[in-house]
Design a protein around this motif. Structure first.
Motif, PDB file in Angstrom:
ATOM      1  N   UNK A   1      -0.116  15.887  -1.344  1.00 45.28           N
ATOM      2  CA  UNK A   1       0.044  14.938  -0.382  1.00 45.28           C
ATOM      3  C   UNK A   1       1.659  14.444  -0.498  1.00 45.28           C
ATOM      4  N   UNK A   2       2.262  14.642   0.375  1.00 45.19           N
ATOM      5  CA  UNK A   2       3.821  14.664   0.626  1.00 45.19           C
ATOM      6  C   UNK A   2       4.491  13.213   0.931  1.00 45.19           C
ATOM      7  N   UNK A   3       3.480  12.228   1.447  1.00 46.42           N
ATOM      8  CA  UNK A   3       3.942  11.035   2.174  1.00 46.42           C
ATOM      9  C   UNK A   3       3.562   9.894   1.370  1.00 46.42           C
ATOM     10  N   UNK A   4       4.129   8.903   1.125  1.00 46.98           N
ATOM     11  CA  UNK A   4       3.729   7.669   0.360  1.00 46.98           C
ATOM     12  C   UNK A   4       3.395   6.570   1.369  1.00 46.98           C
TER      13      UNK A   4
ATOM     14  N   UNK B   1      -2.606   6.009   3.538  1.00 39.84           N
ATOM     15  CA  UNK B   1      -3.782   7.039   3.225  1.00 39.84           C
ATOM     16  C   UNK B   1      -3.508   7.781   1.845  1.00 39.84           C
ATOM     17  N   UNK B   2      -2.109   7.753   1.232  1.00 41.50           N
ATOM     18  CA  UNK B   2      -2.155   8.012  -0.053  1.00 41.50           C
ATOM     19  C   UNK B   2      -2.425   6.999  -1.025  1.00 41.50           C
ATOM     20  N   UNK B   3      -2.215   5.870  -0.755  1.00 37.29           N
ATOM     21  CA  UNK B   3      -2.452   4.754  -1.542  1.00 37.29           C
ATOM     22  C   UNK B   3      -4.184   4.667  -1.646  1.00 37.29           C
ATOM     23  N   UNK B   4      -5.080   4.781  -0.511  1.00 37.17           N
ATOM     24  CA  UNK B   4      -6.482   5.016  -0.551  1.00 37.17           C
ATOM     25  C   UNK B   4      -6.912   6.380  -1.210  1.00 37.17           C
ATOM     26  N   UNK B   5      -6.306   7.294  -1.155  1.00 36.17           N
ATOM     27  CA  UNK B   5      -6.602   8.520  -1.982  1.00 36.17           C
ATOM     28  C   UNK B   5      -6.576   8.266  -3.586  1.00 36.17           C
ATOM     29  N   UNK B   6      -5.460   7.485  -3.951  1.00 28.15           N
ATOM     30  CA  UNK B   6      -5.326   6.911  -5.411  1.00 28.15           C
ATOM     31  C   UNK B   6      -6.451   5.989  -5.692  1.00 28.15           C
ATOM     32  N   UNK B   7      -6.652   5.222  -4.817  1.00 27.89           N
ATOM     33  CA  UNK B   7      -7.840   4.175  -5.186  1.00 27.89           C
ATOM     34  C   UNK B   7      -9.283   4.828  -5.397  1.00 27.89           C
ATOM     35  N   UNK B   8      -9.535   5.792  -4.262  1.00 28.64           N
ATOM     36  CA  UNK B   8     -10.826   6.432  -4.578  1.00 28.64           C
ATOM     37  C   UNK B   8     -10.725   7.321  -5.861  1.00 28.64           C
ATOM     38  N   UNK B   9      -9.765   7.964  -6.194  1.00 26.49           N
ATOM     39  CA  UNK B   9      -9.721   8.880  -7.245  1.00 26.49           C
ATOM     40  C   UNK B   9     -10.043   8.020  -8.590  1.00 26.49           C
ATOM     41  N   UNK B  10      -9.195   6.855  -8.682  1.00 29.06           N
ATOM     42  CA  UNK B  10      -9.486   5.798  -9.862  1.00 29.06           C
ATOM     43  C   UNK B  10     -10.935   5.342  -9.920  1.00 29.06           C
TER      44      UNK B  10
ATOM     45  N   UNK C   1      -0.381   3.376 -16.446  1.00 34.79           N
ATOM     46  CA  UNK C   1       0.734   3.482 -15.603  1.00 34.79           C
ATOM     47  C   UNK C   1       0.293   4.050 -14.252  1.00 34.79           C
ATOM     48  N   UNK C   2      -0.888   4.715 -14.104  1.00 31.92           N
ATOM     49  CA  UNK C   2      -1.462   5.397 -12.911  1.00 31.92           C
ATOM     50  C   UNK C   2      -1.550   4.170 -11.877  1.00 31.92           C
ATOM     51  N   UNK C   3      -2.320   3.108 -12.398  1.00 33.39           N
ATOM     52  CA  UNK C   3      -2.513   1.960 -11.516  1.00 33.39           C
ATOM     53  C   UNK C   3      -1.344   1.411 -11.192  1.00 33.39           C
ATOM     54  N   UNK C   4      -0.315   1.086 -12.261  1.00 35.66           N
ATOM     55  CA  UNK C   4       0.898   0.337 -11.787  1.00 35.66           C
ATOM     56  C   UNK C   4       1.601   1.018 -10.778  1.00 35.66           C
ATOM     57  N   UNK C   5       1.747   2.355 -10.839  1.00 39.10           N
ATOM     58  CA  UNK C   5       2.297   3.443  -9.842  1.00 39.10           C
ATOM     59  C   UNK C   5       1.602   2.833  -8.384  1.00 39.10           C
ATOM     60  N   UNK C   6       0.409   2.658  -8.313  1.00 36.94           N
ATOM     61  CA  UNK C   6      -0.371   2.360  -7.088  1.00 36.94           C
ATOM     62  C   UNK C   6      -0.138   1.104  -6.786  1.00 36.94           C
ATOM     63  N   UNK C   7       0.160   0.234  -7.444  1.00 34.89           N
ATOM     64  CA  UNK C   7       0.476  -1.210  -7.232  1.00 34.89           C
ATOM     65  C   UNK C   7       2.018  -1.335  -6.723  1.00 34.89           C
ATOM     66  N   UNK C   8       2.899  -0.554  -7.432  1.00 31.88           N
ATOM     67  CA  UNK C   8       4.173  -0.677  -6.780  1.00 31.88           C
ATOM     68  C   UNK C   8       4.218  -0.186  -5.320  1.00 31.88           C
ATOM     69  N   UNK C   9       3.713   1.023  -5.173  1.00 27.79           N
ATOM     70  CA  UNK C   9       3.897   1.647  -3.653  1.00 27.79           C
ATOM     71  C   UNK C   9       3.147   0.617  -2.819  1.00 27.79           C
ATOM     72  N   UNK C  10       1.976   0.071  -3.098  1.00 32.03           N
ATOM     73  CA  UNK C  10       1.237  -0.803  -2.248  1.00 32.03           C
ATOM     74  C   UNK C  10       2.260  -2.104  -1.865  1.00 32.03           C
TER      75      UNK C  10
ATOM     76  N   UNK D   1       0.920  -3.370   1.613  1.00 28.88           N
ATOM     77  CA  UNK D   1      -0.572  -3.043   1.794  1.00 28.88           C
ATOM     78  C   UNK D   1      -1.325  -4.072   1.178  1.00 28.88           C
ATOM     79  N   UNK D   2      -1.885  -5.059   1.489  1.00 24.70           N
ATOM     80  CA  UNK D   2      -2.711  -6.079   0.674  1.00 24.70           C
ATOM     81  C   UNK D   2      -3.935  -5.653  -0.023  1.00 24.70           C
ATOM     82  N   UNK D   3      -4.759  -4.562   0.797  1.00 26.04           N
ATOM     83  CA  UNK D   3      -5.897  -3.770   0.246  1.00 26.04           C
ATOM     84  C   UNK D   3      -5.453  -3.154  -1.203  1.00 26.04           C
ATOM     85  N   UNK D   4      -4.148  -2.213  -1.317  1.00 28.57           N
ATOM     86  CA  UNK D   4      -3.764  -1.584  -2.286  1.00 28.57           C
ATOM     87  C   UNK D   4      -3.395  -2.647  -3.281  1.00 28.57           C
ATOM     88  N   UNK D   5      -2.855  -3.673  -3.221  1.00 30.15           N
ATOM     89  CA  UNK D   5      -2.299  -4.668  -4.076  1.00 30.15           C
ATOM     90  C   UNK D   5      -3.559  -5.243  -4.840  1.00 30.15           C
TER      91      UNK D   5
END
Length: 571
Positions: free
Chosen positions: A12-15, A18-27, A42-51, A56-60
């Motif tokens: 997935x090339x774009x942050x 949708x990218x956040x939701x994919x990472x959340x689903x995977x975790x 570190x994986x979850x912290x990266x998701x948090x930083x992008x959120x 994006x409150x859901x991602x945060x």
């Protein structure tokens, strides 16, 4: 499915959201399958930083909750876990559409209360969830309630809720919960005396974990299975599961699971009459148990809970004050009468806020005082425990297995009674006397019957209807034995008595030891238990507005301690 999802994320090339939701689903699907993987933080912290970048409150909110899970479960740090859970809850409670996520966070906070043995808080949280129309996984709340009742040794209630939860999990085809429920249900059934049913349920849980490869449950399932097999007198399998639970736990590092496994393994070694390993393992279990139920940690958790509520009220107050200022400005334009009304309203509002603040402060002080009491009680345990364990060790080294067995039996009884009463502020006087008798019998054996004792209760006292703080006399009795009677050449004697006087319960410890005047300076300074007990009484006085006291009387031969407590009736 997970491999496919991981490939989608990698390509997935774009942050974006949708990218956040994919990472959340995977975790959500992968994290509990590999809890020992140290890269999750570190994986979850990266998701948090992008959120945060995307606002994006859901991602945060979900990322905060996941970080809470990692610290709470994977790192055995409930205090830091609570910190992240509260951040998550602050995001989700702002919007109605996030209610389903809010429920999950509240569940995790309830689980921290359960682990810290704050059973009333935990039960309140889970029963609130059970009645929440937004909470669709009722079986999960029923499972957690079963856990609370299980820890409280209310086995019938625990089995009832576990079986209700199992029906719901089966209807929802939740393999994870089915395995988890059966793991705990089997243990509780065995503890309740349904040994065959417990063993069948345990085997079903182990088979389910193997079939579904549920690695996150394997350690706790092995720990529970060890106890179930031990209760069924299958020592080999009990040892196998307890040992393997500890090996697997080295990667996971779950302290509570390790504590349970060590306790079971100590019992296994005792059953095999391998007393040296039993003693060593039990020492490890005691040290770890005391560190887990740590009063300082409880104070910090209570502080965080109350501070969170205070910060929330402060934020609401600031918004309200701004609104009042706006009303005030508008009122100035409109006329002096409205200005006066606005000022009065503002003053009344500030008074209300001050009252709320004082109420919160009083609530916090009460919680801290209560927790300090628990801390003071817990400080008295390790000193006596290690003395007793060393005595058992001496018997083992001398190959005096009968004495070791007798001593261990009395010691185990005392520990069981102490654990049952550890969370109680008061117990019946008759129960406390039973504790003291067991304690005195252990000390007599440890000191080779160097002293005798009596316990007298005045005829006008009903020891089954009077409440006292548990083991309030134990430090004074210990001082009498160690510093008074152990120095005597002839037979020592301790008289413990209870009587009523001016609506006060007078608890006395009277010995014929060498007396304080004959002790050296270093021995006189070692009375930590006495200082702790005085602090306990001071806190009780502050909480209940009473006038309990401790009086030390130096006699010609020996010492007498009088502890005065307000008479408190149970009925």
């Amino acid at each position: 499915m997970l491999d496919s999802l991981e490939n989608v994320i990698l390509n997935y090339k774009k942050q974006d959201t949708t990218y956040i939701n994919l990472r959340i689903k995977y975790v959500a699907r992968k994290m509990f399958l590999t809890p020992a993987d140290t890269t999750w933080t570190s994986y979850v912290n990266k998701t948090l930083d992008i959120s945060k970048q995307l606002k994006y409150p859901k991602g945060i909110g979900i990322s905060y909750n996941n970080l809470g899970i990692i610290h709470h479960y994977f790192m055995s740090d409930p205090l830091e876990g609570l910190n992240y859970y509260q951040k998550s809850y602050a995001i989700f409670e702002k919007d109605e559409k996030f209610k389903k996520y809010e429920v999950a966070v509240l569940t995790n906070i309830g689980l921290i209360n359960l682990e810290q043995q704050e059973y009333d808080k935990a039960l309140k949280s889970f029963k609130t969830l059970l009645n929440n129309p937004k909470y669709t996984s009722k079986f999960a709340a029923e499972f957690y309630i079963g856990n609370v009742y299980g820890d409280q040794k209310k086995l019938d209630s625990s089995i009832y809720y576990y079986k209700k939860a199992l029906v719901g999990a089966e209807q929802n085809k939740s393999q994870l919960y089915m395995a988890n429920i059966k793991t705990n249900l089997g243990l509780i059934e065995a503890r309740a005396g349904f040994l065959e049913e417990g063993l069948i349920t345990t085997i079903e849980s182990l088979e389910l974990i193997e079939q579904q490869n549920i690695e996150s449950l394997r350690v706790s399932a092995y720990t529970n299975a060890a106890e179930v097999y031990l209760l069924n007198k299958n020592i080999e399998k009990a040892e196998y599961y307890a040992t393997n639970s500890l090996k697997l736990n080295e990667a996971l590092n779950s302290l509570s699971t390790k504590n349970s496994a060590l306790g079971t393994l100590a019992n296994v070694y005792a059953q095999k009459e391998d007393y040296k390993n039993a003693l060593d393992t039990y020492k490890q279990h005691i040290i770890l148990r005391d560190s887990l139920i740590n009063a300082d940690r409880k104070i910090e958790i209570s502080r965080k809970e109350i501070q969170y509520e205070a910060d929330k009220h402060k934020a609401i107050s600031e918004v309200e004050i701004e609104r009042q200022k706006s009303i005030k400005n508008t009122s100035i334009i409109g006329g002096s009468g409205l200005v006066l009304a606005s000022i009065i309203g503002f003053v009344l509002y500030r008074r209300k806020q001050e009252a709320v603040s004082k109420s919160k402060e009083a609530e916090f002080n009460a919680k801290v005082s209560d927790t300090e009491l628990k801390a003071l009680r817990s400080q008295m345990n390790p000193h006596f425990i290690f003395n007793s364990l060393n005595s058992i060790g001496d018997y083992i080294l001398k190959n005096d297995t009968q004495s070791a067995s007798d001593y261990l039996s009395k010691f185990a009884k005392l520990m069981r009674l102490t654990l049952e009463n550890s969370e109680k502020k008061e117990i019946l006087l008759s129960e406390d006397i039973a504790l003291l008798r067991t304690y005195m019998d252990i000390e007599r054996k440890r000191f080779n019957n160097k002293f005798d004792y009596t316990i007298d209760v005045a005829a006008d006292l009903d020891d089954d209807n009077i409440l006292v703080p548990p083991m309030i006399l134990q430090p004074f009795i210990e001082n009498s034995i160690i510093h008074g009677l152990s120095h005597k050449d002839d037979l020592g004697f301790v008289k413990i008595s209870f009587k009523a006087e001016n609506n006060m319960l007078i608890c006395s410890v009277d010995d014929n030891g060498v007396g304080r005047q004959n002790l050296n300076e270093s021995e006189n300074k070692k009375s930590m238990g006495m200082a702790i007990t005085k602090s306990r009484i001071e806190i009780i006085n502050k909480l209940k507005n009473t006038n309990g006291s401790v009086e030390i009387i130096d006699k010609t031969e020996g010492t007498r301690i009088d502890v005065s407590l307000p008479i408190q009736l149970a009925f």
